[in-house]
Write a protein that holds these residues in place. Structure first.
Motif, PDB file in Angstrom:
ATOM      1  N   ARG A   1       0.816  -1.198   0.000  1.00  0.00           N
ATOM      2  CA  ARG A   1       0.000   0.000   0.000  1.00  0.00           C
ATOM      3  C   ARG A   1       0.860   1.263   0.000  1.00  0.00           C
ATOM      4  O   ARG A   1       0.845   2.052  -0.914  1.00  0.00           O
ATOM      5  CB  ARG A   1      -0.929  -0.023   1.211  1.00  0.00           C
ATOM      6  CG  ARG A   1      -1.814  -1.275   1.278  1.00  0.00           C
ATOM      7  CD  ARG A   1      -2.684  -1.406   0.033  1.00  0.00           C
ATOM      8  NE  ARG A   1      -3.564  -2.573   0.062  1.00  0.00           N
ATOM      9  CZ  ARG A   1      -4.713  -2.632   0.724  1.00  0.00           C
ATOM     10  NH1 ARG A   1      -5.125  -1.618   1.442  1.00  0.00           N
ATOM     11  NH2 ARG A   1      -5.451  -3.733   0.671  1.00  0.00           N
ATOM     12  N   HIS A   2       1.639   1.393   1.056  1.00  0.00           N
ATOM     13  CA  HIS A   2       2.480   2.580   1.172  1.00  0.00           C
ATOM     14  C   HIS A   2       3.945   2.164   1.144  1.00  0.00           C
ATOM     15  O   HIS A   2       4.835   2.973   0.886  1.00  0.00           O
ATOM     16  CB  HIS A   2       2.173   3.282   2.501  1.00  0.00           C
ATOM     17  CG  HIS A   2       3.132   4.362   2.868  1.00  0.00           C
ATOM     18  ND1 HIS A   2       3.105   5.605   2.274  1.00  0.00           N
ATOM     19  CD2 HIS A   2       4.178   4.385   3.738  1.00  0.00           C
ATOM     20  CE1 HIS A   2       4.077   6.346   2.780  1.00  0.00           C
ATOM     21  NE2 HIS A   2       4.750   5.627   3.651  1.00  0.00           N
TER      22      HIS A   2
ATOM     23  N   ALA B   1      -7.018  11.167   8.966  1.00  0.00           N
ATOM     24  CA  ALA B   1      -6.715  10.259   7.858  1.00  0.00           C
ATOM     25  C   ALA B   1      -7.958   9.463   7.453  1.00  0.00           C
ATOM     26  O   ALA B   1      -8.185   9.202   6.261  1.00  0.00           O
ATOM     27  CB  ALA B   1      -5.577   9.318   8.256  1.00  0.00           C
TER      28      ALA B   1
ATOM     29  N   ALA C   1     -10.213  11.554   5.227  1.00  0.00           N
ATOM     30  CA  ALA C   1      -9.733  11.614   3.841  1.00  0.00           C
ATOM     31  C   ALA C   1     -10.052  10.318   3.108  1.00  0.00           C
ATOM     32  O   ALA C   1     -10.461  10.312   1.942  1.00  0.00           O
ATOM     33  CB  ALA C   1      -8.221  11.882   3.825  1.00  0.00           C
ATOM     34  N   TRP C   2      -9.911   9.222   3.816  1.00  0.00           N
ATOM     35  CA  TRP C   2     -10.172   7.915   3.207  1.00  0.00           C
ATOM     36  C   TRP C   2     -11.660   7.741   2.876  1.00  0.00           C
ATOM     37  O   TRP C   2     -12.032   7.256   1.808  1.00  0.00           O
ATOM     38  CB  TRP C   2      -9.681   6.815   4.160  1.00  0.00           C
ATOM     39  CG  TRP C   2     -10.016   5.420   3.748  1.00  0.00           C
ATOM     40  CD1 TRP C   2      -9.551   4.751   2.658  1.00  0.00           C
ATOM     41  CD2 TRP C   2     -10.902   4.521   4.416  1.00  0.00           C
ATOM     42  NE1 TRP C   2     -10.079   3.483   2.613  1.00  0.00           N
ATOM     43  CE2 TRP C   2     -10.909   3.319   3.690  1.00  0.00           C
ATOM     44  CE3 TRP C   2     -11.684   4.613   5.581  1.00  0.00           C
ATOM     45  CZ2 TRP C   2     -11.676   2.202   4.072  1.00  0.00           C
ATOM     46  CZ3 TRP C   2     -12.438   3.506   5.964  1.00  0.00           C
ATOM     47  CH2 TRP C   2     -12.438   2.326   5.213  1.00  0.00           C
TER      48      TRP C   2
ATOM     49  N   LEU D   1      -3.091   5.714   8.555  1.00  0.00           N
ATOM     50  CA  LEU D   1      -4.084   4.653   8.775  1.00  0.00           C
ATOM     51  C   LEU D   1      -3.420   3.282   8.835  1.00  0.00           C
ATOM     52  O   LEU D   1      -3.781   2.431   9.658  1.00  0.00           O
ATOM     53  CB  LEU D   1      -5.141   4.668   7.664  1.00  0.00           C
ATOM     54  CG  LEU D   1      -6.269   5.693   7.790  1.00  0.00           C
ATOM     55  CD1 LEU D   1      -7.387   5.363   6.797  1.00  0.00           C
ATOM     56  CD2 LEU D   1      -6.836   5.739   9.213  1.00  0.00           C
TER      57      LEU D   1
ATOM     58  N   ILE E   1      -6.739   1.110   1.514  1.00  0.00           N
ATOM     59  CA  ILE E   1      -6.078   2.045   2.423  1.00  0.00           C
ATOM     60  C   ILE E   1      -4.603   2.130   2.068  1.00  0.00           C
ATOM     61  O   ILE E   1      -3.902   1.117   2.070  1.00  0.00           O
ATOM     62  CB  ILE E   1      -6.260   1.597   3.883  1.00  0.00           C
ATOM     63  CG1 ILE E   1      -7.741   1.698   4.277  1.00  0.00           C
ATOM     64  CG2 ILE E   1      -5.384   2.430   4.822  1.00  0.00           C
ATOM     65  CD1 ILE E   1      -8.043   1.200   5.673  1.00  0.00           C
ATOM     66  N   THR E   2      -4.150   3.332   1.735  1.00  0.00           N
ATOM     67  CA  THR E   2      -2.735   3.527   1.385  1.00  0.00           C
ATOM     68  C   THR E   2      -2.085   4.603   2.256  1.00  0.00           C
ATOM     69  O   THR E   2      -0.881   4.809   2.172  1.00  0.00           O
ATOM     70  CB  THR E   2      -2.594   3.976  -0.093  1.00  0.00           C
ATOM     71  OG1 THR E   2      -3.351   5.179  -0.262  1.00  0.00           O
ATOM     72  CG2 THR E   2      -3.119   2.913  -1.048  1.00  0.00           C
ATOM     73  N   ASP E   3      -2.890   5.262   3.083  1.00  0.00           N
ATOM     74  CA  ASP E   3      -2.364   6.331   3.921  1.00  0.00           C
ATOM     75  C   ASP E   3      -1.472   5.751   5.020  1.00  0.00           C
ATOM     76  O   ASP E   3      -1.901   4.867   5.769  1.00  0.00           O
ATOM     77  CB  ASP E   3      -3.554   7.097   4.525  1.00  0.00           C
ATOM     78  CG  ASP E   3      -3.085   8.260   5.362  1.00  0.00           C
ATOM     79  OD1 ASP E   3      -3.289   9.403   4.934  1.00  0.00           O
ATOM     80  OD2 ASP E   3      -2.501   8.023   6.443  1.00  0.00           O
TER      81      ASP E   3
END
Lengths: 370, 370, 370
Positions: free
Chosen positions: C164-165, C182, C185-186, C199, C194-196
């Motif tokens: 993801r990240h 976060a 925003a998601w 999170l 989920i890539t934040d």
């Protein structure tokens, strides 16, 4: 002895050379070694004495002094022919980007080796040798025309972006406006080596646009390269942006990031891996690591030989030896059938290159005799 | 048994220790293992039981319990002498930067080992132990004077910048003004461990300026180091800035970035590689990878032993064993002559160290007896 | 045949599949290979023909055509049972995060394999499948409740943050306020993957907070992952922040960064390494590298098998073969006693997993019969 196609190599020197120059040509170093150290005390040096000495009529492991004396006695021309013939290469794809009047031309190389010679066009050199009156506004079209002229008989194009900016080139094709701006800056600075990532990106996209395979220098080389910027995994965004229907991209050399390259070759249909310079230097210690993730149909052989005909023979001999040893190991523990082992050897040594680089009409030199 | 020069090691403990302390001293961990896990269930643990048990009069592979009981029975002093003698080391270059009253001093180490003991001066420690009244304006000159005093009888200097900021130190020598500013900040913050890249850069350049070889910790170590910042390739700009006529720089340990280190040793005349701690831990699995790119005249041996005399013996035994096995493999496939194999073993085990570190007048301990 | 516990795997397909789908399921690629290349011309393809063909009543090394014809003749259900039984797995820890009606459920998998089946809960999936009315303010508590409900019978939790990240997640636990922001925003962006990093960090800390082992995907996978961001050493700050009394963290797969993972397992008491997908692909070439730095009590086995029952058998067979070969090598040069070699094999194949993952009350399937 399996037929090999050398998918990436350079020209050899058309003159005799002294011991210091010979030693340096055996390494990626360009400076003399410190006192007490010889560059021939290395895997490449040992391989020269093992494989090349017999090709010049000496016993294997002849001393470096004896070897160089024999080489001088024969003269560069006879030595070059003996060494290239012993390498048993059916075809040479020569990166003509390192040019010099002291180097043997294509016809000479074909005659000396008995191999078909085809050209690999170095993209950055095409850009750096555009006509003197090229302006920023005309850079892209002038480059496109020059490239179109150069690739007519070429087997592949090649980029040395790894040496210039590193492989973290922009993923997406640069816009015409960005290319013009970057060309302006390059012209203003005196038209030297292109290091701007936008110009390098443009040149790479143009290379892929030719439809020919794009060879990409990755991994180690001489010290003008920053090793950490030569990791092929840095090019993942660029490779991903190309898409699976793009022209093939061949990752050359790759060491010490060859395992990263193997993964790229597994997951991106258009990505291939060439063992190149790595096997010349590291031989059977490293070849097996190329076979971990890459499908066998994606693995290629080359020598990356430059200046010394010895490096053609060392590259070919170490590759054959290492591949034979790897397949014997697989056979010994029943990981592969005899027939598959033979098939895999043929694929990696020549079959994949034939499929990838096709056959050129304009190749220079004798037809293959095997 | 080949004579070895241990180019980088530390002092041993001058007292008995319990099982938990012994186990921890066998790893780079500093915390107890989780329940059910023993640090002796590791390559180092197996090597202690294999190589050290016989040196203390037990069969090879004696259990850890039997080994520790025997060690306690002998007492640390007799065990230390037996283990160090069995290691067969002609000379020890001791990094004196890890000091403690519980450690055996140089004379004791020389007596116990029968080896000549010479000092490696840890640069950061010299800076961190300057007189309490040193001010920022006088930092550079006070440090220079202290260093000059310390190196008179030393074999080398050493930096642990990898543990502090990582190896991405500034390429160029910091200016006097920048050094003074950084020294001010360091003094204000209470003179703790130096982590500022400017101060570390200053200390490194001063180290190279002594003319002695500079040993550089690279690669793994304990957890106070960020592994990714210990890649020796991060130091490429610094190594390049030094220039080929600089004092030699020895990259220690290097794992898992030892292939990067080998390339640096190939292309920079002043760069060398020492297998150090890596062979103690990973032995014959990794030693061949050091021989891929580095010229054989650039490869060095050390144990990086610390606290336990066992680690001297394990390092030496695993190195001898792994090197013998590598050269036997080369012989078996005719990659090297017998004479060259012997010569290479001698170079890497002692010859390169002799050339690089020379001979000191102020060495402590008996003269070499071999 | 040693009993193995498969510490990380996925569900198998409950239907027949054609050759193209079979080939793709044997690799991490998701796109068809280029013309002339077969994904079965690979180490995994050779291993299928060697190990799986006999399990379906064919000679070893049967051609891919013969193998697929035989598989079709038997039908997926009989083939699956034959292959899973041949794998000899006592227990399967199944990551249920890749779910699909076309996949065999836990009861079916237990029946087909004769193994106990336990669940590994994928943290990101729990978060991504929260009730539709979950708001940003309630995200943390709703997620905590959902996770608590899911882990009651689970053996472990798992994160795919690497996909993801990447693994450079924030070291410290994100604050409630940062998590809420976060989550906002998601939610605004439509509740996708989920890539934040905030999170992902929250989800990881929540996972560790369950007390169950946290499995962390590291290293290679499919092309939706950026390889360079999957280096487990990127997670060093996070692992360090957890502290030694944290729940165990198991680094899965790790290749080509498995040596980095071994170091993390040596210096952090709570860190373990699982050979996973790496041994399935690279087998005896790579397994020894896992044994360099990691204590033997920290090494685990899994297959990471997905879709094809062949991958369970290939993973188990290659692991057994590679481990046997490694220990035979150690025996041949007297590095280990016979008894220790057996003990190490048992630890890595099952003992460590038993200690780490314990026994669940709610496991699905037959009790172990060995």
């Amino acid at each position: 002895m399996e037929v090999l196609i050398d998918g990436h190599c350079h020209r050899v020197l058309a003159r005799d050379l002294d011991r210091a120059a010979f030693e340096t040509a055996c390494t990626e170093a360009d400076l003399p070694p410190p006192p007490g150290v010889s560059y021939l005390d290395s895997r490449v040096g040992l391989a020269v004495r093992r494989w090349c000495a017999p090709a010049l009529g000496l016993p294997a492991h002849a001393s470096a002094d004896d070897y160089l004396a024999r080489r001088a006695e024969l003269g560069w021309r006879a030595a070059t022919e003996a060494l290239l013939r012993a390498a048993g290469l059916a075809e040479l794809l020569v990166d003509t980007g390192l040019d010099d009047p002291a180097l043997l031309g294509d016809a000479g190389l074909a005659a000396a080796s008995g191999a078909r010679v085809r050209e690999v066009v170095r993209l950055e050199r095409v850009a750096e040798t555009l006509p003197a009156d090229t302006g920023a506004a005309g850079f892209a079209t002038t480059f496109a025309a020059a490239l179109a002229g150069r690739i007519r008989t070429a087997a592949a194009v090649k980029s040395v972006a790894a040496y210039r900016h590193g492989l973290a080139v922009p993923a997406e094709r640069p816009t015409p406006r960005a290319v013009q701006r970057a060309a302006e800056a390059w012209l203003r600075a005196g038209r030297g080596r292109i290091t701007d990532p936008v110009l390098l990106g443009h040149v790479l996209w143009a290379g892929v646009g030719t439809g020919l395979p794009l060879q990409l220098h990755t991994g180690f080389g001489d010290r003008s390269l920053a090793l950490r910027r030569a990791d092929p995994a840095l090019a993942q965004p660029f490779l991903a942006a190309l898409g699976p229907r793009a022209a093939p991209v061949v990752l050359l050399h790759c060491y010490p990031y060859h395992r990263n390259a193997g993964w790229l070759a597994q997951v991106y249909p258009h990505v291939y891996v060439d063992v190149g310079l790595t096997v010349t230097h590291a031989g059977d210690a490293v070849l097996p690591e190329f076979f971990e993730l890459a499908p066998f149909g994606k693995l290629l052989f080359s020598t990356d030989a430059y200046l010394l005909p010895e490096l053609y023979l060392v590259g070919a001999a170490r590759f054959r030896h290492a591949l034979r040893r790897l397949l014997d190991t697989w056979r010994a523990d029943d990981s592969v059938s005899v027939a598959d082992a033979e098939r895999i050897a043929t694929l990696v040594g020549a079959g994949n290159a034939r499929r990838l680089y096709g056959r050129s009409v304009g190749a220079c030199g004798p037809t293959r005799r095997r």
